[in-house]
Design a protein around this motif. Structure first.
Motif, PDB file in Angstrom:
ATOM      1  N   ARG A   1       1.675 -11.455  11.612  1.00  0.00           N
ATOM      2  CA  ARG A   1       0.256 -11.634  11.271  1.00  0.00           C
ATOM      3  C   ARG A   1      -0.557 -10.798  12.247  1.00  0.00           C
ATOM      4  NH1 ARG A   1       2.037 -17.117  10.341  1.00  0.00           N
ATOM      5  NH2 ARG A   1       1.602 -17.690   8.203  1.00  0.00           N
TER       6      ARG A   1
ATOM      7  N   ILE B   1      -2.277 -13.528   0.644  1.00  0.00           N
ATOM      8  CA  ILE B   1      -1.609 -12.417   1.322  1.00  0.00           C
ATOM      9  C   ILE B   1      -2.144 -11.097   0.778  1.00  0.00           C
ATOM     10  CG2 ILE B   1       0.613 -11.384   1.901  1.00  0.00           C
ATOM     11  CD1 ILE B   1       1.946 -13.948   1.048  1.00  0.00           C
TER      12      ILE B   1
ATOM     13  N   ASN C   1       1.621   5.993   2.746  1.00  0.00           N
ATOM     14  CA  ASN C   1       2.489   7.006   3.347  1.00  0.00           C
ATOM     15  C   ASN C   1       1.795   7.682   4.502  1.00  0.00           C
ATOM     16  OD1 ASN C   1       4.473   6.543   1.450  1.00  0.00           O
ATOM     17  ND2 ASN C   1       3.570   7.971   0.003  1.00  0.00           N
TER      18      ASN C   1
ATOM     19  N   GLY D   1      12.074   5.930  -0.035  1.00  0.00           N
ATOM     20  CA  GLY D   1      11.053   6.589   0.776  1.00  0.00           C
ATOM     21  C   GLY D   1      10.007   7.194  -0.123  1.00  0.00           C
ATOM     22  N   THR D   2       9.797   8.500  -0.023  1.00  0.00           N
ATOM     23  CA  THR D   2       8.783   9.138  -0.864  1.00  0.00           C
ATOM     24  C   THR D   2       9.408   9.862  -2.055  1.00  0.00           C
ATOM     25  OG1 THR D   2       8.885  10.940   0.725  1.00  0.00           O
ATOM     26  CG2 THR D   2       7.050   9.427   0.915  1.00  0.00           C
TER      27      THR D   2
ATOM     28  N   PRO E   1      -9.294  -3.808   9.987  1.00  0.00           N
ATOM     29  CA  PRO E   1      -9.783  -4.745  11.007  1.00  0.00           C
ATOM     30  C   PRO E   1     -10.991  -5.549  10.548  1.00  0.00           C
ATOM     31  CG  PRO E   1      -9.349  -2.629  11.998  1.00  0.00           C
ATOM     32  CD  PRO E   1      -9.214  -2.444  10.532  1.00  0.00           C
TER      33      PRO E   1
ATOM     34  N   ASP F   1       9.523   0.842  -7.307  1.00  0.00           N
ATOM     35  CA  ASP F   1       8.090   1.128  -7.260  1.00  0.00           C
ATOM     36  C   ASP F   1       7.378   0.299  -8.323  1.00  0.00           C
ATOM     37  OD1 ASP F   1       6.089   4.095  -8.012  1.00  0.00           O
ATOM     38  OD2 ASP F   1       5.638   2.287  -6.859  1.00  0.00           O
TER      39      ASP F   1
ATOM     40  N   VAL G   1      13.330   3.856  -6.031  1.00  0.00           N
ATOM     41  CA  VAL G   1      12.629   4.775  -5.126  1.00  0.00           C
ATOM     42  C   VAL G   1      13.307   4.740  -3.766  1.00  0.00           C
ATOM     43  CG1 VAL G   1      10.653   4.261  -3.620  1.00  0.00           C
ATOM     44  CG2 VAL G   1      10.257   5.099  -5.916  1.00  0.00           C
TER      45      VAL G   1
ATOM     46  N   LEU H   1       4.474   0.471  -9.549  1.00  0.00           N
ATOM     47  CA  LEU H   1       3.572   1.176 -10.464  1.00  0.00           C
ATOM     48  C   LEU H   1       4.335   1.796 -11.623  1.00  0.00           C
ATOM     49  CD1 LEU H   1       1.333   2.881  -7.795  1.00  0.00           C
ATOM     50  CD2 LEU H   1       0.641   1.090  -9.342  1.00  0.00           C
TER      51      LEU H   1
ATOM     52  N   PHE I   1      -0.372   1.856  -2.755  1.00  0.00           N
ATOM     53  CA  PHE I   1      -1.000   0.797  -3.541  1.00  0.00           C
ATOM     54  C   PHE I   1      -1.272  -0.406  -2.656  1.00  0.00           C
ATOM     55  CE2 PHE I   1       2.773  -1.852  -3.784  1.00  0.00           C
ATOM     56  CZ  PHE I   1       3.820  -0.946  -3.719  1.00  0.00           C
TER      57      PHE I   1
ATOM     58  N   ASN J   1       0.784  -0.704   0.933  1.00  0.00           N
ATOM     59  CA  ASN J   1       1.867   0.270   1.002  1.00  0.00           C
ATOM     60  C   ASN J   1       1.237   1.641   1.034  1.00  0.00           C
ATOM     61  OD1 ASN J   1       4.881  -0.440   0.549  1.00  0.00           O
ATOM     62  ND2 ASN J   1       3.718  -2.000  -0.521  1.00  0.00           N
TER      63      ASN J   1
ATOM     64  N   GLN K   1      -2.929 -13.331   5.356  1.00  0.00           N
ATOM     65  CA  GLN K   1      -1.904 -12.546   6.038  1.00  0.00           C
ATOM     66  C   GLN K   1      -1.956 -11.122   5.505  1.00  0.00           C
ATOM     67  OE1 GLN K   1       2.109 -13.619   5.170  1.00  0.00           O
ATOM     68  NE2 GLN K   1       2.943 -12.144   6.608  1.00  0.00           N
TER      69      GLN K   1
ATOM     70  N   ARG L   1      -1.468  -4.759  -2.779  1.00  0.00           N
ATOM     71  CA  ARG L   1      -0.947  -5.880  -3.556  1.00  0.00           C
ATOM     72  C   ARG L   1      -1.478  -7.166  -2.960  1.00  0.00           C
ATOM     73  NH1 ARG L   1       5.380  -5.610  -4.992  1.00  0.00           N
ATOM     74  NH2 ARG L   1       5.279  -6.436  -7.087  1.00  0.00           N
TER      75      ARG L   1
ATOM     76  N   GLN M   1      -9.728  -8.293   8.168  1.00  0.00           N
ATOM     77  CA  GLN M   1      -9.015  -9.362   8.871  1.00  0.00           C
ATOM     78  C   GLN M   1      -9.973 -10.215   9.690  1.00  0.00           C
ATOM     79  OE1 GLN M   1      -4.915 -10.090   9.512  1.00  0.00           O
ATOM     80  NE2 GLN M   1      -6.515 -11.488   8.931  1.00  0.00           N
TER      81      GLN M   1
ATOM     82  N   TYR N   1      -6.412  -5.223  16.646  1.00  0.00           N
ATOM     83  CA  TYR N   1      -5.466  -6.120  16.009  1.00  0.00           C
ATOM     84  C   TYR N   1      -4.034  -5.692  16.294  1.00  0.00           C
ATOM     85  CZ  TYR N   1      -8.903  -8.826  13.497  1.00  0.00           C
ATOM     86  OH  TYR N   1      -9.925  -9.670  13.189  1.00  0.00           O
TER      87      TYR N   1
ATOM     88  N   ASN O   1       5.670   4.427   4.071  1.00  0.00           N
ATOM     89  CA  ASN O   1       6.711   5.304   3.515  1.00  0.00           C
ATOM     90  C   ASN O   1       7.811   4.560   2.770  1.00  0.00           C
ATOM     91  OD1 ASN O   1       5.453   7.548   4.689  1.00  0.00           O
ATOM     92  ND2 ASN O   1       6.471   7.142   6.634  1.00  0.00           N
ATOM     93  N   MET O   2       7.409   3.577   1.953  1.00  0.00           N
ATOM     94  CA  MET O   2       8.413   2.882   1.154  1.00  0.00           C
ATOM     95  C   MET O   2       8.447   3.399  -0.265  1.00  0.00           C
ATOM     96  SD  MET O   2       8.469  -1.021   2.342  1.00  0.00           S
ATOM     97  CE  MET O   2      10.084  -1.396   1.761  1.00  0.00           C
ATOM     98  N   THR O   3       7.273   3.779  -0.796  1.00  0.00           N
ATOM     99  CA  THR O   3       7.202   4.282  -2.172  1.00  0.00           C
ATOM    100  C   THR O   3       6.406   5.586  -2.163  1.00  0.00           C
ATOM    101  OG1 THR O   3       5.148   3.162  -2.690  1.00  0.00           O
ATOM    102  CG2 THR O   3       7.142   1.908  -3.005  1.00  0.00           C
TER     103      THR O   3
ATOM    104  N   THR P   1      -1.078  -6.960   0.944  1.00  0.00           N
ATOM    105  CA  THR P   1      -0.048  -6.016   1.375  1.00  0.00           C
ATOM    106  C   THR P   1      -0.525  -4.608   1.057  1.00  0.00           C
ATOM    107  OG1 THR P   1       1.593  -7.654   0.790  1.00  0.00           O
ATOM    108  CG2 THR P   1       2.376  -5.458   1.165  1.00  0.00           C
TER     109      THR P   1
ATOM    110  N   MET Q   1      -0.227  -7.365   5.644  1.00  0.00           N
ATOM    111  CA  MET Q   1       0.978  -6.649   6.086  1.00  0.00           C
ATOM    112  C   MET Q   1       0.911  -5.211   5.622  1.00  0.00           C
ATOM    113  SD  MET Q   1       4.502  -8.708   5.949  1.00  0.00           S
ATOM    114  CE  MET Q   1       5.401  -7.873   7.215  1.00  0.00           C
ATOM    115  N   MET Q   2       1.364  -4.309   6.479  1.00  0.00           N
ATOM    116  CA  MET Q   2       1.339  -2.888   6.148  1.00  0.00           C
ATOM    117  C   MET Q   2       2.764  -2.384   6.008  1.00  0.00           C
ATOM    118  SD  MET Q   2      -1.931  -2.926   6.933  1.00  0.00           S
ATOM    119  CE  MET Q   2      -2.192  -3.198   8.652  1.00  0.00           C
ATOM    120  N   PHE Q   3       3.036  -1.565   4.981  1.00  0.00           N
ATOM    121  CA  PHE Q   3       4.347  -0.968   4.809  1.00  0.00           C
ATOM    122  C   PHE Q   3       4.171   0.537   4.718  1.00  0.00           C
ATOM    123  CE2 PHE Q   3       6.694  -4.747   4.394  1.00  0.00           C
ATOM    124  CZ  PHE Q   3       5.920  -5.653   3.696  1.00  0.00           C
TER     125      PHE Q   3
END
Lengths: 173, 173
Positions: free
Chosen positions: B66, A29, A35, B136-137, A53, B127, B134, B129, A75, A33, A63, A77, A56, B76, A69-71, A31, A65-67
């Motif tokens: 996926r 996987i 902003n 959001g930002t 792309p 976070d 955390v 790191l 980064f 993350n 797999q 992973r 992939q 994609y 505005n979470m942190t 991932t 996955m995009m996240f």
């Protein structure tokens, strides 16, 4: 529908096949993350826009996955087979730097890729003839410069069997 | 027409895509016709997804996305699939991002995975790191731990400093 949108070159097979990163077998996987605003995430955003792309395409069983505005800091992973996780800090880096870094830590090296390509080539020898599904050509007559099948182009009179038989009979007498 | 493989084929032979799961050591190896390795129940060993339902007892419904290439647009898109995961302690809430591990054997008709780890808990994202909470930002916890006691007021600090007007002139040095 030809080249539409921003940077439509991303949507060409040639661009996708030019991807450099082929992950090792243990990577399952990936991932990302990142902003949507902020200068520090700019490299990560470009990485997602241009390089994901390609990655992939070369690694269809990973797999990704995009996240968003979470942190506060971006980064990458990676989750490997034995439960190990690899964390890559991407803040402030350029998308090419990220790509090279990922290639050195988790990608197959150039030598390994060349060896695999060579092994694949050895399986399919273009000198062999046979059914279209497994080989390039079915008969030597398909090659340009060789005698074509009489079904398509009639043979010249001197090469036909019956003329040669008649000549042989005439020379015998 | 006879089915090409004998009935015992699946039990005794390993397919090329089967990878040894790390839980073999914990659960003990079973000897199946002399082979000391376990077959995994699914192709995907590790998966990341978002929890969408927790109404089942000790089971979480997880949506996994996926990236799948559209053959005409060559772009994609996310393709969703729902998996059911065994969650013995019922610690998942809707919206958590969760890492699932494939079980060596099917637990029930639909449950093939178990909860390995909650990656990002809803409302309590940490976070990786820095290790701070955390939203959001923004960081919820301060990054540098302050050594001063915040409750001590400025007045008390000034008293502690004990500044008095000195009568003797400062000595020339």
């Amino acid at each position: 529908m030809p080249m539409k949108g921003r940077f439509p070159i991303r949507r060409t097979l040639e661009y996708l096949q030019k991807g450099e990163v082929v992950f090792k077998k243990s990577v399952n996987i990936m991932t990302v993350n990142y902003n949507t605003h902020g200068d520090l995430s700019e490299g990560a955003r470009k990485f997602v826009f241009f390089n994901i792309p390609q990655i992939q395409y070369k690694n269809p069983w990973v797999q990704i996955m995009m996240f968003k505005n979470m942190t506060p800091s971006p980064f990458l992973r990676f989750y490997l087979d034995d439960g190990e996780q690899v964390l890559v800090d991407v803040e402030g880096k350029d998308h090419k730097e990220i790509m090279n870094h990922v290639k050195t830590i988790l990608g197959k090296s150039d030598k390994v890729l060349e060896a695999e390509a060579l092994a694949k080539m050895e399986l399919s020898n273009p000198a062999n003839f046979g059914p279209k599904r497994y080989f390039l050509r079915e008969c030597i007559s398909e090659v340009e410069g060789q005698v074509p099948h009489p079904g398509f182009v009639p043979l010249p009179k001197e090469m036909t069997g019956k003329y040669r038989a008649k000549l042989a009979a005439a020379s015998d007498e | 027409m006879l089915f090409p493989f004998p009935r015992g084929y699946r039990d005794c032979e390993l397919h090329s895509w089967q990878i040894l799961t790390s839980c073999d050591n914990k659960l003990g190896l079973q000897n199946i016709n002399g082979m000391s390795t376990r077959q995994a129940s699914v192709h995907a060993k590790w998966i990341i997804g978002q929890v969408i339902g927790t109404k089942m007892k000790k089971t979480a419904k997880v949506r996994v996305t996926r990236l799948v290439l559209d053959p005409y647009l060559l772009k994609y898109y996310n393709k969703r699939k729902t998996y059911f995961a065994h969650d013995p302690l019922e610690q998942c809430t809707i919206g958590d991002v969760v890492l699932l591990k494939a079980l060596p054997e099917k637990r029930s008709k639909h449950v093939n995975h178990e909860l390995a780890e909650i990656v990002y808990k809803v409302g309590q994202v940490v976070d990786p790191l820095t290790g701070k909470r955390v939203a959001g930002t923004q960081y919820l916890e301060p990054l540098t731990e302050s050594t001063e006691d915040t409750e001590v007021s400025l007045k008390e600090k000034l008293e502690q400093l004990n500044i008095t007007a000195s009568t003797t002139p400062p000595s020339a040095s």
